[in-house]
Write a protein that holds these residues in place. Structure first.
Motif, PDB file in Angstrom:
ATOM      1  N   LEU A 179      18.853  31.490  -0.091  1.00  0.00           N
ATOM      2  CA  LEU A 179      18.565  30.116   0.326  1.00  0.00           C
ATOM      3  C   LEU A 179      17.376  29.518  -0.410  1.00  0.00           C
ATOM      4  CD1 LEU A 179      19.025  30.436   4.199  1.00  0.00           C
ATOM      5  CD2 LEU A 179      20.691  29.665   2.498  1.00  0.00           C
ATOM      6  N   THR A 180      16.648  30.323  -1.160  1.00  0.00           N
ATOM      7  CA  THR A 180      15.439  29.825  -1.825  1.00  0.00           C
ATOM      8  C   THR A 180      15.468  30.004  -3.334  1.00  0.00           C
ATOM      9  OG1 THR A 180      14.316  31.955  -1.465  1.00  0.00           O
ATOM     10  CG2 THR A 180      14.029  30.244   0.215  1.00  0.00           C
ATOM     11  N   ASN A 181      16.605  30.397  -3.882  1.00  0.00           N
ATOM     12  CA  ASN A 181      16.736  30.583  -5.330  1.00  0.00           C
ATOM     13  C   ASN A 181      17.921  29.760  -5.832  1.00  0.00           C
ATOM     14  OD1 ASN A 181      16.341  31.495  -7.918  1.00  0.00           O
ATOM     15  ND2 ASN A 181      17.402  33.453  -7.597  1.00  0.00           N
ATOM     16  N   PRO A 182      17.680  28.571  -6.391  1.00  0.00           N
ATOM     17  CA  PRO A 182      16.366  27.994  -6.694  1.00  0.00           C
ATOM     18  C   PRO A 182      15.673  27.476  -5.432  1.00  0.00           C
ATOM     19  CG  PRO A 182      18.079  26.420  -7.217  1.00  0.00           C
ATOM     20  CD  PRO A 182      18.783  27.690  -6.816  1.00  0.00           C
ATOM     21  N   PRO A 183      14.354  27.321  -5.481  1.00  0.00           N
ATOM     22  CA  PRO A 183      13.638  26.853  -4.293  1.00  0.00           C
ATOM     23  C   PRO A 183      14.117  25.473  -3.870  1.00  0.00           C
ATOM     24  CG  PRO A 183      12.116  27.687  -5.960  1.00  0.00           C
ATOM     25  CD  PRO A 183      13.458  27.593  -6.606  1.00  0.00           C
ATOM     26  N   PRO A 184      14.361  25.272  -2.583  1.00  0.00           N
ATOM     27  CA  PRO A 184      14.776  23.945  -2.123  1.00  0.00           C
ATOM     28  C   PRO A 184      13.650  22.937  -2.332  1.00  0.00           C
ATOM     29  CG  PRO A 184      14.294  25.372  -0.249  1.00  0.00           C
ATOM     30  CD  PRO A 184      14.250  26.242  -1.473  1.00  0.00           C
ATOM     31  N   ARG A 185      14.022  21.737  -2.718  1.00  0.00           N
ATOM     32  CA  ARG A 185      13.046  20.675  -2.963  1.00  0.00           C
ATOM     33  C   ARG A 185      13.292  19.557  -1.962  1.00  0.00           C
ATOM     34  NH1 ARG A 185      12.480  15.986  -6.345  1.00  0.00           N
ATOM     35  NH2 ARG A 185      10.383  15.852  -7.276  1.00  0.00           N
ATOM     36  N   ALA A 186      12.248  19.167  -1.265  1.00  0.00           N
ATOM     37  CA  ALA A 186      12.396  18.092  -0.286  1.00  0.00           C
ATOM     38  C   ALA A 186      12.952  16.850  -0.954  1.00  0.00           C
ATOM     39  CB  ALA A 186      11.044  17.783   0.357  1.00  0.00           C
ATOM     40  N   SER A 187      13.875  16.190  -0.293  1.00  0.00           N
ATOM     41  CA  SER A 187      14.500  15.000  -0.871  1.00  0.00           C
ATOM     42  C   SER A 187      13.471  13.903  -1.128  1.00  0.00           C
ATOM     43  CB  SER A 187      15.601  14.479   0.060  1.00  0.00           C
ATOM     44  OG  SER A 187      15.050  14.087   1.308  1.00  0.00           O
ATOM     45  N   TRP A 188      12.361  13.922  -0.379  1.00  0.00           N
ATOM     46  CA  TRP A 188      11.331  12.896  -0.524  1.00  0.00           C
ATOM     47  C   TRP A 188      10.145  13.379  -1.365  1.00  0.00           C
ATOM     48  CZ3 TRP A 188      12.350  15.670   3.861  1.00  0.00           C
ATOM     49  CH2 TRP A 188      11.340  16.471   4.346  1.00  0.00           C
ATOM     50  N   ALA A 189      10.325  14.472  -2.116  1.00  0.00           N
ATOM     51  CA  ALA A 189       9.207  15.039  -2.881  1.00  0.00           C
ATOM     52  C   ALA A 189       8.557  14.019  -3.802  1.00  0.00           C
ATOM     53  CB  ALA A 189       9.686  16.246  -3.685  1.00  0.00           C
ATOM     54  N   ASP A 190       9.345  13.131  -4.385  1.00  0.00           N
ATOM     55  CA  ASP A 190       8.795  12.134  -5.307  1.00  0.00           C
ATOM     56  C   ASP A 190       7.935  11.093  -4.591  1.00  0.00           C
ATOM     57  OD1 ASP A 190      10.078  13.364  -7.416  1.00  0.00           O
ATOM     58  OD2 ASP A 190      11.839  12.051  -7.332  1.00  0.00           O
ATOM     59  N   LEU A 191       8.021  11.035  -3.271  1.00  0.00           N
ATOM     60  CA  LEU A 191       7.255  10.048  -2.509  1.00  0.00           C
ATOM     61  C   LEU A 191       5.945  10.606  -1.969  1.00  0.00           C
ATOM     62  CD1 LEU A 191      10.110   8.448  -0.366  1.00  0.00           C
ATOM     63  CD2 LEU A 191       9.403   7.887  -2.687  1.00  0.00           C
ATOM     64  N   MET A 192       5.650  11.881  -2.234  1.00  0.00           N
ATOM     65  CA  MET A 192       4.450  12.494  -1.675  1.00  0.00           C
ATOM     66  C   MET A 192       3.165  11.995  -2.312  1.00  0.00           C
ATOM     67  SD  MET A 192       5.671  16.452  -1.175  1.00  0.00           S
ATOM     68  CE  MET A 192       6.974  16.905  -0.035  1.00  0.00           C
ATOM     69  N   THR A 193       3.275  11.400  -3.512  1.00  0.00           N
ATOM     70  CA  THR A 193       2.109  10.812  -4.161  1.00  0.00           C
ATOM     71  C   THR A 193       2.121   9.307  -3.945  1.00  0.00           C
ATOM     72  OG1 THR A 193       3.206  10.425  -6.284  1.00  0.00           O
ATOM     73  CG2 THR A 193       2.193  12.603  -5.943  1.00  0.00           C
ATOM     74  N   ALA A 194       0.948   8.710  -3.984  1.00  0.00           N
ATOM     75  CA  ALA A 194       0.864   7.262  -3.832  1.00  0.00           C
ATOM     76  C   ALA A 194       1.632   6.564  -4.940  1.00  0.00           C
ATOM     77  CB  ALA A 194      -0.602   6.828  -3.841  1.00  0.00           C
ATOM     78  N   GLU A 195       1.518   7.089  -6.166  1.00  0.00           N
ATOM     79  CA  GLU A 195       2.192   6.466  -7.302  1.00  0.00           C
ATOM     80  C   GLU A 195       3.708   6.510  -7.141  1.00  0.00           C
ATOM     81  OE1 GLU A 195      -1.826   7.824  -8.215  1.00  0.00           O
ATOM     82  OE2 GLU A 195      -0.051   8.898  -7.479  1.00  0.00           O
ATOM     83  N   GLY A 196       4.220   7.663  -6.699  1.00  0.00           N
ATOM     84  CA  GLY A 196       5.657   7.797  -6.512  1.00  0.00           C
ATOM     85  C   GLY A 196       6.181   6.899  -5.418  1.00  0.00           C
ATOM     86  N   LEU A 197       5.425   6.763  -4.338  1.00  0.00           N
ATOM     87  CA  LEU A 197       5.836   5.918  -3.224  1.00  0.00           C
ATOM     88  C   LEU A 197       5.889   4.455  -3.648  1.00  0.00           C
ATOM     89  CD1 LEU A 197       6.518   5.667  -0.199  1.00  0.00           C
ATOM     90  CD2 LEU A 197       4.053   5.613   0.263  1.00  0.00           C
ATOM     91  N   VAL A 198       4.837   3.995  -4.311  1.00  0.00           N
ATOM     92  CA  VAL A 198       4.798   2.610  -4.771  1.00  0.00           C
ATOM     93  C   VAL A 198       5.928   2.344  -5.760  1.00  0.00           C
ATOM     94  CG1 VAL A 198       3.486   0.961  -6.160  1.00  0.00           C
ATOM     95  CG2 VAL A 198       2.341   2.259  -4.359  1.00  0.00           C
ATOM     96  N   ASP A 199       6.133   3.266  -6.695  1.00  0.00           N
ATOM     97  CA  ASP A 199       7.144   3.072  -7.731  1.00  0.00           C
ATOM     98  C   ASP A 199       8.534   2.933  -7.132  1.00  0.00           C
ATOM     99  OD1 ASP A 199       7.964   3.164 -10.660  1.00  0.00           O
ATOM    100  OD2 ASP A 199       9.101   4.850  -9.865  1.00  0.00           O
ATOM    101  N   GLU A 200       8.893   3.832  -6.214  1.00  0.00           N
ATOM    102  CA  GLU A 200      10.254   3.770  -5.670  1.00  0.00           C
ATOM    103  C   GLU A 200      10.475   2.504  -4.862  1.00  0.00           C
ATOM    104  OE1 GLU A 200      12.519   7.212  -4.187  1.00  0.00           O
ATOM    105  OE2 GLU A 200      12.633   6.148  -2.260  1.00  0.00           O
ATOM    106  N   ILE A 201       9.519   2.163  -4.021  1.00  0.00           N
ATOM    107  CA  ILE A 201       9.726   1.022  -3.132  1.00  0.00           C
ATOM    108  C   ILE A 201       9.758  -0.290  -3.900  1.00  0.00           C
ATOM    109  CG2 ILE A 201       8.623  -0.326  -1.298  1.00  0.00           C
ATOM    110  CD1 ILE A 201       7.904   2.271   0.069  1.00  0.00           C
ATOM    111  N   THR A 202       8.868  -0.460  -4.856  1.00  0.00           N
ATOM    112  CA  THR A 202       8.838  -1.725  -5.588  1.00  0.00           C
ATOM    113  C   THR A 202       9.999  -1.847  -6.556  1.00  0.00           C
ATOM    114  OG1 THR A 202       7.264  -0.751  -7.183  1.00  0.00           O
ATOM    115  CG2 THR A 202       6.360  -2.049  -5.345  1.00  0.00           C
ATOM    116  N   ARG A 203      10.583  -0.737  -6.966  1.00  0.00           N
ATOM    117  CA  ARG A 203      11.799  -0.799  -7.774  1.00  0.00           C
ATOM    118  C   ARG A 203      13.025  -1.107  -6.914  1.00  0.00           C
ATOM    119  NH1 ARG A 203      12.051   1.710 -12.922  1.00  0.00           N
ATOM    120  NH2 ARG A 203      10.045   2.550 -13.632  1.00  0.00           N
ATOM    121  N   ALA A 204      13.016  -0.613  -5.678  1.00  0.00           N
ATOM    122  CA  ALA A 204      14.195  -0.722  -4.824  1.00  0.00           C
ATOM    123  C   ALA A 204      14.310  -2.073  -4.129  1.00  0.00           C
ATOM    124  CB  ALA A 204      14.175   0.384  -3.768  1.00  0.00           C
TER     125      ALA A 204
END
Length: 285
Positions: A179-204
């Motif tokens: 279950l961990t090979n490859p390690p699971p990646r949270a679907s929201w991993a790109d939103l964990m940074t301020a830059e990623g959160l701003v980028d996704e929302i303002t693009r969407a």
């Protein structure tokens, strides 16, 4: 019932099943963040604001918004969630407040509300979990009048958020390798940074002038076992645990509880974790 219909009902059913545990165990934490979100936007709202809560959960943000309307003796609140049980809990929490506030079952990816009809749309740890986040951001923006405010909260990554590190670390280490090979990646991993959160929302969505605030709080649970129970019931972590066989799950439970008990100092001692999230505030173009 078709498989497609079953799939469509699964998210609501999963959150229905978790609703009461969520309210008891985690709402004291997320409610603190929700009240902070309302405080961050309230001075920018009109005197009689029309407010929307998307993915309201057990109602903490809706209660804070309704309380604001009651203090002003003006305005209204509509709380929405895909889970009928969450909506029922929210409606119950709103009843004592003397304000125009109600809760309805609606899918945040397609709310079916009139466009440009709200002064602010808020989502406390909601939209970032949607299967189609882009639809969620876009739908939220569409409900806003020009210049209306949007606010949402998302957990920061494990390097800045003890909850993510101390909760998920022991679980990932204990799960079987298949279950961990490859390690699971949270679907929201790109939103964990301020830059990623701003980028996704303002693009969407047509949202401009984004700003990021950091809100911290402490999760306080009575015992390490309370955290384990919450993880089992949570539709996100629970899906990983449910993928184990009976024997694997027993091994995972023992390992995770041992790590939690070591952290708390014993099985009957409180389990405390510091948490940190980003709150994004933007306005409708």
């Amino acid at each position: 019932m078709s498989n497609a219909a079953n799939d469509a009902r699964a998210p609501a059913g999963a959150w229905d099943a978790h609703a009461d545990d969520y309210m008891r165990l985690f709402s004291p934490l997320t409610g603190h963040i929700a009240r902070g979100m309302v405080a961050l936007v309230q001075s920018r709202l009109p005197d009689a604001p029309c407010l929307l809560d998307i993915a309201c959960g057990p109602g903490d943000l809706a209660v804070a918004a309704a309380t604001l309307c009651a203090e002003r003796d003006a305005g209204s609140v509509l709380a929405t969630d895909i889970s009928p049980r969450m909506v029922a809990l929210t409606q119950r929490a709103l009843q004592p407040i003397d304000a125009d506030a109600r809760a309805e079952v609606r899918d945040g990816q397609d709310l079916g509300l009139e466009s440009a009809s709200f002064d602010a749309a808020l989502s406390c740890f909601g939209i970032f979990l949607f299967p189609d986040r882009v639809a969620g951001w876009r739908t939220a923006a569409e409900t806003l009048r020009p210049g209306g405010l949007f606010a949402t909260s998302v957990w920061r990554g494990p390097e800045s958020n003890e909850l993510a590190k101390a909760q998920m670390g022991p679980l990932m280490s204990a799960l079987p390798a298949r279950l961990t090979n490859p390690p699971p990646r949270a679907s929201w991993a790109d939103l964990m940074t301020a830059e990623g959160l701003v980028d996704e929302i303002t693009r969407a969505a047509p949202l401009i002038d984004p700003e990021i605030h950091i809100l911290d709080a402490t999760l306080a649970l009575p015992t390490p076992n309370a955290m384990w129970r919450g993880m089992v019931g949570n539709p996100i972590t629970g899906a990983l645990i449910a993928a184990c066989t009976h024997e694997e799950r027993e091994d995972v439970e023992r390992a995770v509880l041992a790590a939690f008990e070591n952290r708390s100092g014993g099985p009957d001692l409180p389990f405390l974790l510091n948490t940190s999230c980003h709150v994004l505030i933007a306005r409708r173009a």
